[in-house]
Scaffold this motif. Sequence first.
Motif, short mmCIF file in Angstrom:
data_model
loop_
_atom_site.label_atom_id
_atom_site.label_comp_id
_atom_site.label_asym_id
_atom_site.label_seq_id
_atom_site.Cartn_x
_atom_site.Cartn_y
_atom_site.Cartn_z
N LEU C 220 70.29 62.34 48.63
CA LEU C 220 71.23 63.37 49.31
C LEU C 220 70.72 64.50 48.90
CD1 LEU C 220 73.78 61.79 46.09
CD2 LEU C 220 74.02 61.88 48.70
N VAL C 221 69.82 64.92 48.25
CA VAL C 221 69.13 66.35 48.23
C VAL C 221 68.83 66.65 49.95
CG1 VAL C 221 67.23 67.84 47.39
CG2 VAL C 221 68.57 66.26 45.83
N THR C 222 67.76 65.48 50.25
CA THR C 222 67.38 65.68 51.51
C THR C 222 68.30 66.29 52.61
OG1 THR C 222 65.56 64.57 50.91
CG2 THR C 222 65.63 65.14 53.26
N THR C 223 69.76 65.22 52.59
CA THR C 223 70.78 65.51 53.63
C THR C 223 71.07 66.85 53.76
OG1 THR C 223 71.65 63.21 53.06
CG2 THR C 223 72.94 64.92 54.09
N ALA C 266 60.25 69.81 52.77
CA ALA C 266 58.67 69.65 52.49
C ALA C 266 58.45 69.94 51.02
CB ALA C 266 57.76 70.39 53.42
N ARG C 267 59.11 70.92 50.55
CA ARG C 267 58.83 71.51 49.38
C ARG C 267 59.31 70.59 48.39
NH1 ARG C 267 55.50 74.36 47.10
NH2 ARG C 267 55.99 76.49 47.71
N VAL C 268 60.40 69.91 48.28
CA VAL C 268 61.02 69.09 47.51
C VAL C 268 60.41 67.83 47.71
CG1 VAL C 268 63.39 67.53 46.87
CG2 VAL C 268 63.45 70.16 47.67
N LEU C 325 59.57 69.01 61.91
CA LEU C 325 59.81 67.75 60.89
C LEU C 325 58.57 66.73 61.16
CD1 LEU C 325 63.63 67.21 61.08
CD2 LEU C 325 62.43 67.83 59.08
N ILE C 326 58.47 66.25 62.31
CA ILE C 326 57.21 65.47 62.62
C ILE C 326 55.83 65.94 61.81
CG2 ILE C 326 55.81 64.52 64.38
CD1 ILE C 326 58.09 64.53 66.22
N GLY C 327 55.72 67.32 62.02
CA GLY C 327 54.54 67.98 61.26
C GLY C 327 54.44 67.67 59.85
N VAL C 328 55.81 67.88 59.12
CA VAL C 328 55.99 67.82 57.84
C VAL C 328 55.88 66.02 57.55
CG1 VAL C 328 57.49 67.86 55.99
CG2 VAL C 328 57.18 69.53 57.56
#
Lengths: 114, 266, 604
Positions: C220-223, C266-268, C325-328
Amino acid sequence: MTVLPYLVAGWIFLIGVYGLVTSRDLIHAVGCLAVTQSSTYVLLLAVGYRNGGTAPVFADAPTDSRVVDPVVQALTLTDIVVGATVTALLLALVVQLRKRHGTVDPDALSELKG
Amino acid sequence: MSSRVRLWVFLVGAAGFAALFAAACFDLPAFGTVPHPYGARAVHAALSHHTANVIASVNFDLRAFDTLGEETILFSAVIGTVVLLRQARDEHRKDPEPATVHPPVRRFALLTLPFALLLGLYVIAHGQISPGGGFQGGVVTATALHLLYIAADYRALERVRPLTLYEIGEAAGEAAYVINGLAAVLAGSAFLANVLPFGTIATLSSGGTAMVLNAAVGLEVTSGIVVLLARFLDQAVEIEEPGEDDGSPRDTGDSGGNGDDEREPA
Amino acid sequence: MDTARLLPLVVAVPLLGAAVLVATGRRLPRLVSDIVGCAFAAATAAMALLVLFRAGHPGPGTYPVEWVGGWRRVGIVLVGDPLGAGLAALVSLLVVAVLVYSWRYFEEPPRRHTGSFPALVLVFQAGMCGFALTGDLFNAFVFFELMGAVAYALTGFRVEEPKPLQGALAFGVVNSLGAYVTLLGITLLYARTGELGFAQIGRRLDAEGPDGLVLAAFVLVTTGLLVKAAAVPFHFWLPDAHAVAPTPVCMLLSGVMVELGVYGVARVYWTVFSGPGGLSHPDFTRALLVLGVLTALLGAVMCWQQRHLKRLLAFSTVAHTGLFLIGVAVLTPEGMSGTALYVLGHAGVKAALFACAGVLLDRYATVDEHELFGRARELPAVGVLFALGGLGLCGLPPFGSGLGKAAAEEAAGHTAGWLPALYVLVSAVTGGAVLRAGLRIFAGVGRRPRDEEEGGPETTGEEEPETGGRLVRIPVPLLAVPAALLAASLALGVIPAVGSAVGRAGALFTDTGGYRRTVLDGHTAAAPAHLPPHWQLTGILLGLLSTALAITLATLAVRRPVHTGTAALLAPVRRLQSGHIGDYVAWLIAGTALLTVLTVPGVR
């Protein structure tokens, strides 16, 4: 059932989203968005509830009385303000959209495609 | 997508969401049993700063930075609405029509107006001791003014609603919050630190800067909501859509103190 | 003054500026309000840079941590780690550039409200800086919503036109819904841990094992963050909003706001979920890699097919976000630092390209590639800038975007050998699309495209100029700003100190234990071992390869007629981008389910 209050939040969220998906009127859609947001209020307050707790205001209650979680209540207040203002902004957009397109039916908006 | 496909995409997604959310709910602590460490610390911290209403303490002291963001969302939504609901190039204004009001409605609205106004100010002022505060009281105060629209008509409302003043009030509320935070930095503390004396708990002057911040928010919310409602009411009452051209454009005299109009130059 | 004390001021100062502008805007002439806006933005940028330099000097040392209001462990914490502080600095510098660019840009701000545009931009700056610096989950939500609310208003700024309103509404509804999903996730985390700070939640989670609740909270957070980052299938709002927003706003939206969504993910993950009580590394990598690859491919395909210039650039942002996103997703310090540098370089290039598109819009009242065919031969300077931007987008050495791409693709190559090929392909297609448009518009190369073979739905590029009338002479800021942005992007790849600083930032960012100790215990965190991004032969060759590929694609496209076959093949993909808010919302929920499916093996 001790999970019922939590499940209610999920239900409110999903019916709000259902309304958004099937909406034929943008004002109705903005209203549905507000419904989805109310699920967050319900969940926040449900999470902070404590059996037998009173409001976390110690003006005339003894300072050792059992209270519900004040943090979630503050978060809910923030959330409500956020929701109300965003709703106002979106409604302002709908008002102008109605003037420029002559419709508030999302099916009839076809300026941006592909 | 056709509405059928759209519904199916939603139903599949909703099934996944429901399963996920239900799984989470059954892993949650049972309803009403578990205290949270942060909540306990907040109660302790609020009492140490003599703030009886712990929620106000969380909002205006412990997490005052959140409230700065929250206040700013309102602030920017108001500027945004001013911008979005401006009079477009092809629109013009007409004077609002005088309206006839049923005497009982008029009497009721005029009677309630002062009480509603007073109640709003009371709720703002007692934010740190009783439920309420700047946000809640501000909304009550701002809407109380609009009882005049019900009691008389839009022109009466415009007369007591110099929008310039309210816009400045809104900005002043925002600025006061930030300046309060900066003052703490100048006093050698952290940003938004509570540097004033805390006073006696459960009195009007308790809570230190929480009280000041609460007042700043009250000012901002009252003014902001007035401006916000004015924009929507203008759309309904004054601004004519392009093509709906039957009245003569309102003359450019600065009538009624409603000095914000983007009227076309004469 | 202690550097940590500056952290909240990076948020507070632009807010003060906005308040001043709103209070005085109706009295001030346009020029003065522009100057006031620039001054506040520049002061903020100076503070953010100061924090960055203090936090970023090499050698062992700690980064500034500030508990707002002095409430240690009770209040909100702001963390000036080099990556967060660097993003705040990037935001602030870009805001200054945007305010200078819009100096003589808008026709006329709303009458009697001359201050409102710069005021909104300043609030936008405060929201983005706050999001980059905060160490508190709920505070991150507040700033997320703040930047959202301002961005909706800014997107719909030109109310006389129908398109911006529709784009802004889709933007507002989808992003708000995403934010509420995030808030549900935050609440679940609070219910489990009773904490709101990243570091505190993470520590508490690690005290217990992962279960359905943690998974749900993660999803949920990531969404919401992925909605902001415009990952497939949450991306639909982005092209609609970025194509129609006023050009200076596009520069901010595409340049940094979308990237802040990636940063948030990334941070979360690193601070909250990366421990034993969170989501295991392989699960996170799988989920984000799938979404990242889909996003990159779809963005590139859609980008190539656009004729509306700003929409083309918007889809290229989608494609590049996929690469970020891939890099993360690869979860290494090298992937993180490479991506950070890629974001920096991309911000300069993309903002410059939007700036050039804005010049075209104001001179010709269209940003349509077909309409503009050969007409901009008279603007060679803009053409050169546009072409340079296209090359920067391909990752041509020595652009900063090139170095970032090289470092990120090498890090990704360690996870899966075919990922560097994807980096090359996607940057070549997006860069090639820009070069193709540039060749047609500024040089009139090839045949004039005909519109007859049009089969599918399409957005063309006719719009009203944003200035009062069509520009006859191009004002200096409209050229100087993109030139400066491109020069900055170039400098990032050339100055070795940048690489080493970014490398250290990536290493500190991915050091979960160090972050938690620095924030909660006040320990100093030394950067763990890492390899800063630097030019290597493979990277240079791959950068040259994607540039060559892009030039080939562009030349082929202008020389030869459109392949109707491929266009027909891709028509269903294009039709998904329907402009219908209900569709976008349905995809958002479906995306949440997809994310669940991708991460569900993580629950034991």
